[in-house]
Write a protein that holds these residues in place. Structure first.
Motif, PDB file in Angstrom:
ATOM      1  N   PHE A   1       0.832  -1.208   0.000  1.00 22.65           N
ATOM      2  CA  PHE A   1       0.000   0.000   0.000  1.00 22.65           C
ATOM      3  C   PHE A   1       0.867   1.259   0.000  1.00 22.65           C
ATOM      4  O   PHE A   1       0.461   2.297  -0.525  1.00 22.65           O
ATOM      5  N   GLY A   2       2.072   1.153   0.591  1.00 20.74           N
ATOM      6  CA  GLY A   2       2.990   2.279   0.561  1.00 20.74           C
ATOM      7  C   GLY A   2       3.370   2.666  -0.859  1.00 20.74           C
ATOM      8  O   GLY A   2       3.438   3.852  -1.197  1.00 20.74           O
ATOM      9  N   TYR A   3       3.607   1.669  -1.705  1.00 20.66           N
ATOM     10  CA  TYR A   3       3.922   1.953  -3.109  1.00 20.66           C
ATOM     11  C   TYR A   3       2.753   2.635  -3.809  1.00 20.66           C
ATOM     12  O   TYR A   3       2.946   3.490  -4.682  1.00 20.66           O
ATOM     13  N   LEU A   4       1.545   2.281  -3.434  1.00 21.40           N
ATOM     14  CA  LEU A   4       0.370   2.872  -4.064  1.00 21.40           C
ATOM     15  C   LEU A   4       0.083   4.286  -3.555  1.00 21.40           C
ATOM     16  O   LEU A   4      -0.279   5.178  -4.335  1.00 21.40           O
ATOM     17  N   LEU A   5       0.243   4.482  -2.248  1.00 19.99           N
ATOM     18  CA  LEU A   5      -0.214   5.727  -1.630  1.00 19.99           C
ATOM     19  C   LEU A   5       0.876   6.792  -1.492  1.00 19.99           C
ATOM     20  O   LEU A   5       0.567   7.976  -1.408  1.00 19.99           O
ATOM     21  N   SER A   6       2.140   6.383  -1.482  1.00 17.19           N
ATOM     22  CA  SER A   6       3.216   7.366  -1.311  1.00 17.19           C
ATOM     23  C   SER A   6       3.235   8.424  -2.413  1.00 17.19           C
ATOM     24  O   SER A   6       3.425   9.621  -2.119  1.00 17.19           O
ATOM     25  N   PRO A   7       3.053   8.053  -3.694  1.00 20.72           N
ATOM     26  CA  PRO A   7       3.018   9.115  -4.720  1.00 20.72           C
ATOM     27  C   PRO A   7       1.910  10.136  -4.486  1.00 20.72           C
ATOM     28  O   PRO A   7       2.102  11.336  -4.724  1.00 20.72           O
ATOM     29  N   VAL A   8       0.754   9.659  -4.002  1.00 23.27           N
ATOM     30  CA  VAL A   8      -0.348  10.579  -3.697  1.00 23.27           C
ATOM     31  C   VAL A   8       0.056  11.496  -2.549  1.00 23.27           C
ATOM     32  O   VAL A   8      -0.161  12.719  -2.597  1.00 23.27           O
ATOM     33  N   PHE A   9       0.652  10.917  -1.520  1.00 20.23           N
ATOM     34  CA  PHE A   9       1.096  11.710  -0.367  1.00 20.23           C
ATOM     35  C   PHE A   9       2.088  12.784  -0.804  1.00 20.23           C
ATOM     36  O   PHE A   9       1.939  13.964  -0.451  1.00 20.23           O
ATOM     37  N   TYR A  10       3.109  12.383  -1.560  1.00 25.75           N
ATOM     38  CA  TYR A  10       4.141  13.338  -1.950  1.00 25.75           C
ATOM     39  C   TYR A  10       3.599  14.416  -2.884  1.00 25.75           C
ATOM     40  O   TYR A  10       4.028  15.581  -2.808  1.00 25.75           O
TER      41      TYR A  10
ATOM     42  N   TYR B   1      -2.950  10.915   7.116  1.00 25.53           N
ATOM     43  CA  TYR B   1      -4.109  10.036   7.014  1.00 25.53           C
ATOM     44  C   TYR B   1      -4.304   9.522   5.591  1.00 25.53           C
ATOM     45  O   TYR B   1      -5.004   8.520   5.385  1.00 25.53           O
ATOM     46  N   VAL B   2      -3.688  10.176   4.618  1.00 26.46           N
ATOM     47  CA  VAL B   2      -3.718   9.665   3.243  1.00 26.46           C
ATOM     48  C   VAL B   2      -3.064   8.284   3.183  1.00 26.46           C
ATOM     49  O   VAL B   2      -3.455   7.421   2.380  1.00 26.46           O
ATOM     50  N   LEU B   3      -2.090   8.066   4.051  1.00 26.81           N
ATOM     51  CA  LEU B   3      -1.383   6.787   4.112  1.00 26.81           C
ATOM     52  C   LEU B   3      -2.061   5.798   5.057  1.00 26.81           C
ATOM     53  O   LEU B   3      -1.553   4.691   5.265  1.00 26.81           O
ATOM     54  N   GLY B   4      -3.187   6.190   5.615  1.00 25.86           N
ATOM     55  CA  GLY B   4      -3.850   5.335   6.588  1.00 25.86           C
ATOM     56  C   GLY B   4      -3.225   5.403   7.962  1.00 25.86           C
ATOM     57  O   GLY B   4      -3.572   4.621   8.857  1.00 25.86           O
ATOM     58  N   ASN B   5      -2.301   6.331   8.159  1.00 24.86           N
ATOM     59  CA  ASN B   5      -1.641   6.471   9.452  1.00 24.86           C
ATOM     60  C   ASN B   5      -2.488   7.320  10.398  1.00 24.86           C
ATOM     61  O   ASN B   5      -3.262   8.164   9.957  1.00 24.86           O
ATOM     62  N   ARG B   6      -2.317   7.079  11.679  1.00 26.29           N
ATOM     63  CA  ARG B   6      -3.090   7.796  12.692  1.00 26.29           C
ATOM     64  C   ARG B   6      -2.165   8.525  13.651  1.00 26.29           C
ATOM     65  O   ARG B   6      -1.094   8.023  13.996  1.00 26.29           O
ATOM     66  N   VAL B   7      -2.610   9.695  14.064  1.00 26.53           N
ATOM     67  CA  VAL B   7      -1.860  10.521  15.001  1.00 26.53           C
ATOM     68  C   VAL B   7      -2.660  10.659  16.290  1.00 26.53           C
ATOM     69  O   VAL B   7      -3.818  11.075  16.266  1.00 26.53           O
TER      70      VAL B   7
END
Length: 243
Positions: free
Chosen positions: A5-14, A56-62
């Motif tokens: 999922f990191g490969y999929l979502l990292s470009p969106v995040f950046y 949160y785009v990466l599904g991470n929570r703070v």
């Protein structure tokens, strides 16, 4: 699976990260020129709120935990462990009422839209680690502003990021200078957990579905203690909270 999922979502995040810092660069300039410090600071607070939202785009929570009743009528030195560059936006955003300034590497003060502008114009101490005199002068300037303007400061006394989350020994230097020059400063430790996992694989791909936490710990009144004792207390309290 997280790496996939990191490969999929990292470009969106950046992409979104780049848009945010690019848009806020001229916004900061306008706010500083037209409204001065207070207006510029508000733009920086909003910028960091936006950067925080991108986690949160990466599904991470703070999770930001602050059960302390911290004063706003005296400067505070926030002392935290350092796990990744993503430690910073939550600190700025959630503790924004304390006017915290960073002690950071001078290299970060140029070349990065928005972030470098704020480091140059927002009151940070941008230190050259190869030039001790310059570093001391920058920290002294920050200390004087803390005393005169009731600003606070953030410092990562490990010096470098802990890439596996394990806390490194704390350095005393910058903290000792501020304690000496700002006699009414309050020292507040902050324990950061698991932000290192966001960059477990490096800058690409970023990790996904991580639960990260920032916890503000009980303040330390430095009066009656030397700098080494204050730093030792802060380090011990943070180590107790690191999972």
């Amino acid at each position: 699976m997280r790496k996939f999922f990191g490969y999929l979502l990292s470009p969106v995040f950046y992409l979104l990260f780049g848009i945010v810092i690019t848009v806020f660069h001229p916004v900061q300039w306008l706010c500083l020129k037209l409204g001065g410090y207070q207006t510029h600071k508000k733009s920086v607070d909003i910028l960091n709120g936006c950067l925080l939202a991108l986690y949160y785009v990466l599904g991470n929570r703070v999770k930001f935990i602050n059960k302390q009743q911290l004063p706003t009528d005296r400067p505070i030195l926030f002392v935290a462990n350092h796990q990744s560059m993503y430690d910073i936006p939550p600190l700025i955003f959630f503790l924004r009422k304390h006017h915290g300034k960073f002690i950071s590497k001078i290299e970060l003060a140029k070349g990065i839209p928005s972030i470098s502008f704020n480091l140059r114009h927002g009151g940070a101490a941008n230190i050259d680690r190869k030039d001790p005199k310059q570093s001391i002068a920058e920290i002294l300037k920050l200390a004087n502003n803390m005393k005169a303007k009731n600003w606070s400061a953030f410092i990562f006394p490990e010096g470098t990021r802990a890439k596996t989350g394990k806390v490194k020994p704390f350095n005393v230097g910058g903290i000792a200078t501020i304690l000496k020059k700002v006699p009414n400063v309050l020292v507040v430790p902050i324990a950061i957990n698991d932000s290192w996992k966001m960059v477990r694989y490096g800058t690409f791909p970023l990790n996904t579905f991580i639960h990260m936490s920032w916890e503000v710990l009980a303040p330390i009144e430095p009066y009656g203690f030397n700098a080494e004792e204050v730093v030792a207390q802060a380090e011990a309290r943070i180590r107790e909270k690191i999972s």
